[in-house]
Design an enzyme around this catalytic site. Structure first.
Site, short mmCIF file in Angstrom:
data_model
loop_
_atom_site.label_atom_id
_atom_site.label_comp_id
_atom_site.label_asym_id
_atom_site.label_seq_id
_atom_site.Cartn_x
_atom_site.Cartn_y
_atom_site.Cartn_z
CB THR A 36 -0.93 0.02 1.22
OG1 THR A 36 -1.75 -1.14 1.21
CG2 THR A 36 -1.82 1.25 1.21
CG ASP A 120 6.67 -7.40 5.16
OD1 ASP A 120 7.08 -8.51 4.76
OD2 ASP A 120 5.47 -7.11 5.23
NE ARG A 121 5.14 -12.81 8.44
CZ ARG A 121 4.46 -13.95 8.47
NH1 ARG A 121 4.28 -14.63 7.34
NH2 ARG A 121 3.99 -14.42 9.60
#
Length: 265
Positions: A36, A120-121
């Site tokens: 996003t 990202d994790r």
């Protein structure tokens, strides 16, 4: 095990393992390309100075940003198909690292296919291990999706779960029905909706809050010395409505990226 009431702490810059060995100011830009939002954070040594959005995230915009800020180091976490020119520009002008399963981590990933773990994790778990070493940590990130990321006290990232995020839930109600409208998020969502809009707010946002509390409680019943960290762009809407005792840190991912940049530079 009953979870105690919420306790929110704004975490300062993380006390990472790999501290700068001299007093010279070293500028590091950490890029986070999510589904996003496209964002970056600027660090001077271990101090977070600013967080901003990118408009296009193409080679031209990145080159202009580097010219303006003159960073010595950069790191990129991307879960999208970004412009390939970006990596070439970053590598040519800075000490650059692209976060992946090949990155030197402060935890292990004993899963079947570590290459499938989102960048990202990895950054979120790295930050949690630095901030809360020796604890069972559940990092909950509220973005396009909700990710639940569990790393145990032995610093093994076991996995977790993924569910639809807030915007995805709102959009699906409009997309897959004939008459339901697209509703925007609201700080104040009710238990009992009194019209279509508030019924949807209750179903989506209150439903998410109960999901978060329920999953956190399930972990708390299984593990002692257990810690919950909440982060992500939509976390602000849920902190007042959660019963779980947790730490809220909107910049957690960037702190993880910075630590990993230091470890891999």
């Amino acid at each position: 095990m009953k979870i105690s009431p919420i306790s929110v702490i704004c975490v300062p810059i993380l006390p990472y393992f790999w501290r700068t060995k001299n007093l010279a100011v070293v500028t590091t830009i950490c890029f986070d390309f999510g589904n996003t939002r496209l964002k970056y954070a600027v660090f001077e040594n271990d101090q977070l100075k600013e967080v901003n959005n990118l408009e296009r995230a193409d080679g031209e915009e990145i080159a202009m940003l580097l010219e303006k800020l003159q960073p010595q180091k950069t790191i990129l976490s991307s879960v999208i198909n970004h412009d390939e020119a970006i990596e070439k520009i970053l590598a040519a002008k800075t000490s650059f690292h692209k976060l992946s399963h090949l990155t030197k981590l402060n935890f292990t990933t004993p899963v079947a296919k570590p290459e499938t773990i989102g960048a990202d994790r990895l950054a979120l778990v790295a930050a949690a291990v630095n901030l809360f070493p020796g604890k069972h940590n559940l990092v909950i990130a509220l973005g396009t999706c909700i990710t639940y990321n569990y790393v145990n006290k032995y610093h093994e990232f076991i996995g977790g779960s993924i569910s639809p995020g807030m915007d995805m839930r709102f959009k699906s109600l409009q997309t897959f029905t004939a008459k339901l409208p697209l509703v925007k998020e609201n700080w104040n969502f009710p238990l009992i909706g009194y019209d279509t809009t508030t019924n949807i707010l209750s179903g989506v946002q209150l439903g998410m809050a109960k999901e978060i509390d329920g999953i956190a409680e399930a972990y708390a019943e299984k593990y002692t010395n257990f810690n919950v960290v909440l982060t992500g762009g939509n976390a602000q809407y849920f902190v007042p409505h959660l019963k779980t005792q947790l730490t809220a840190d909107p910049d957690l991912l960037f702190k993880g990226l910075y630590a990993l940049s230091e470890a891999n530079s």
